[in-house]
Design a protein around this motif. Structure first.
Motif, PDB file in Angstrom:
ATOM      1  N   HIS A 131       0.851  -1.180   0.000  1.00  0.00           N
ATOM      2  CA  HIS A 131       0.000   0.000   0.000  1.00  0.00           C
ATOM      3  C   HIS A 131       0.890   1.234   0.000  1.00  0.00           C
ATOM      4  O   HIS A 131       1.974   1.209   0.564  1.00  0.00           O
ATOM      5  CB  HIS A 131      -0.877   0.049   1.258  1.00  0.00           C
ATOM      6  CG  HIS A 131      -1.867  -1.063   1.340  1.00  0.00           C
ATOM      7  ND1 HIS A 131      -2.928  -1.198   0.481  1.00  0.00           N
ATOM      8  CD2 HIS A 131      -1.947  -2.106   2.205  1.00  0.00           C
ATOM      9  CE1 HIS A 131      -3.647  -2.269   0.810  1.00  0.00           C
ATOM     10  NE2 HIS A 131      -3.070  -2.850   1.850  1.00  0.00           N
ATOM     11  N   CYS A 137       1.609  -5.221   2.563  1.00  0.00           N
ATOM     12  CA  CYS A 137       0.299  -5.582   3.099  1.00  0.00           C
ATOM     13  C   CYS A 137       0.411  -6.940   3.773  1.00  0.00           C
ATOM     14  O   CYS A 137       0.971  -7.876   3.212  1.00  0.00           O
ATOM     15  CB  CYS A 137      -0.738  -5.638   1.980  1.00  0.00           C
ATOM     16  SG  CYS A 137      -2.351  -6.149   2.598  1.00  0.00           S
ATOM     17  N   HIS A 148      -2.049  -8.917   4.577  1.00  0.00           N
ATOM     18  CA  HIS A 148      -3.051  -9.903   4.140  1.00  0.00           C
ATOM     19  C   HIS A 148      -3.457  -9.647   2.695  1.00  0.00           C
ATOM     20  O   HIS A 148      -4.555  -9.188   2.403  1.00  0.00           O
ATOM     21  CB  HIS A 148      -4.282  -9.886   5.066  1.00  0.00           C
ATOM     22  CG  HIS A 148      -4.583  -8.522   5.598  1.00  0.00           C
ATOM     23  ND1 HIS A 148      -5.262  -7.577   4.864  1.00  0.00           N
ATOM     24  CD2 HIS A 148      -4.252  -7.942   6.764  1.00  0.00           C
ATOM     25  CE1 HIS A 148      -5.354  -6.478   5.580  1.00  0.00           C
ATOM     26  NE2 HIS A 148      -4.749  -6.657   6.728  1.00  0.00           N
ATOM     27  N   HIS A 174      -8.657  -5.520  -1.110  1.00  0.00           N
ATOM     28  CA  HIS A 174      -9.293  -4.704  -0.072  1.00  0.00           C
ATOM     29  C   HIS A 174      -8.742  -3.292  -0.112  1.00  0.00           C
ATOM     30  O   HIS A 174      -7.669  -3.050  -0.658  1.00  0.00           O
ATOM     31  CB  HIS A 174      -9.047  -5.298   1.314  1.00  0.00           C
ATOM     32  CG  HIS A 174      -7.584  -5.362   1.654  1.00  0.00           C
ATOM     33  ND1 HIS A 174      -6.774  -6.396   1.264  1.00  0.00           N
ATOM     34  CD2 HIS A 174      -6.776  -4.491   2.314  1.00  0.00           C
ATOM     35  CE1 HIS A 174      -5.547  -6.171   1.684  1.00  0.00           C
ATOM     36  NE2 HIS A 174      -5.501  -5.018   2.310  1.00  0.00           N
ATOM     37  N   GLU A 181      -2.411  -1.225   9.795  1.00  0.00           N
ATOM     38  CA  GLU A 181      -3.441  -1.262   8.777  1.00  0.00           C
ATOM     39  C   GLU A 181      -4.688  -1.863   9.392  1.00  0.00           C
ATOM     40  O   GLU A 181      -4.642  -2.901  10.026  1.00  0.00           O
ATOM     41  CB  GLU A 181      -2.985  -2.134   7.601  1.00  0.00           C
ATOM     42  CG  GLU A 181      -4.053  -2.222   6.528  1.00  0.00           C
ATOM     43  CD  GLU A 181      -3.614  -3.043   5.313  1.00  0.00           C
ATOM     44  OE1 GLU A 181      -2.435  -3.403   5.211  1.00  0.00           O
ATOM     45  OE2 GLU A 181      -4.492  -3.318   4.486  1.00  0.00           O
TER      46      GLU A 181
HETATM   47 ZN   LIG Z   1      -3.684  -4.448   3.033  1.00  0.00          ZN
END
Ligand SMILES: [Zn+2]
Ligand SMILES: [Zn+2]
Length: 152
Positions: free
Chosen positions: A79, A90, A92, A97, A112
């Motif tokens: 991100h 990130c 996950h 998302h 996050e």
């Molecule tokens: Zn993420």
């Protein structure tokens, strides 16, 4: 942040799998950039990444870093934090998302959160305003719980 060794290797494995499912290539450079972001204790800007890459790869050029970052962003593996001009891995990446970020201005820690309700209400607001969003960025700047407990 930072992810420990186990989590970092999980994220890298997941990234490998996602890329091969999508028929795109996680090249050595892209993989290294992702690993550096996962291991970093705070978000890294493109130039900091370049510095760290210099220790690992031969002659990485700035365009290399930007291309790797564009790829990783496109694949949802990292991100971009607009307010810091920096990137985070990130934790996950297995599902698409829109994340929200809590950024501590004392220690630089970034967490996050992934709240679909926030994403949904922003989408509704967007729609009502007829606004065409390019980057849905939600960044909260403040003090993390750890820093808030520190005696001043
Ligand atoms: Zn993420
Ligand atoms: Zn903090």
């Amino acid at each position: 942040m930072p992810l420990d060794k186990k989590r970092t290797s999980d994220v890298l494995e997941c990234a490998e799998r996602l890329c091969s499912e999508r028929g795109v290539r996680l090249t050595e450079q892209r993989r290294t950039v992702l690993r550096l972001l996962c291991e970093a204790d705070r978000p890294l800007g493109a130039y900091e990444l370049l510095e760290r890459l210099r220790a690992l790869l031969r002659n990485p050029a700035p365009p290399t870093v930007y291309r790797a970052l564009d790829f990783l962003l496109e694949q949802g593996l990292v991100h971009k934090l607009e307010s810091l001009h920096a990137y985070v891995g990130c934790a996950h990446p297995d599902h698409p998302h829109v994340g929200q970020f809590l950024i501590c201005s004392d220690c630089g820690e970034v967490s996050e959160v992934e709240d679909p309700a926030i994403a949904r209400s922003l989408q509704a607001a967007e729609k009502a305003a007829g606004f065409c969003t390019e980057r849905p960025v939600v960044e909260l700047l403040g003090t993390c719980s750890h820093c808030a407990r520190k005696p001043s």
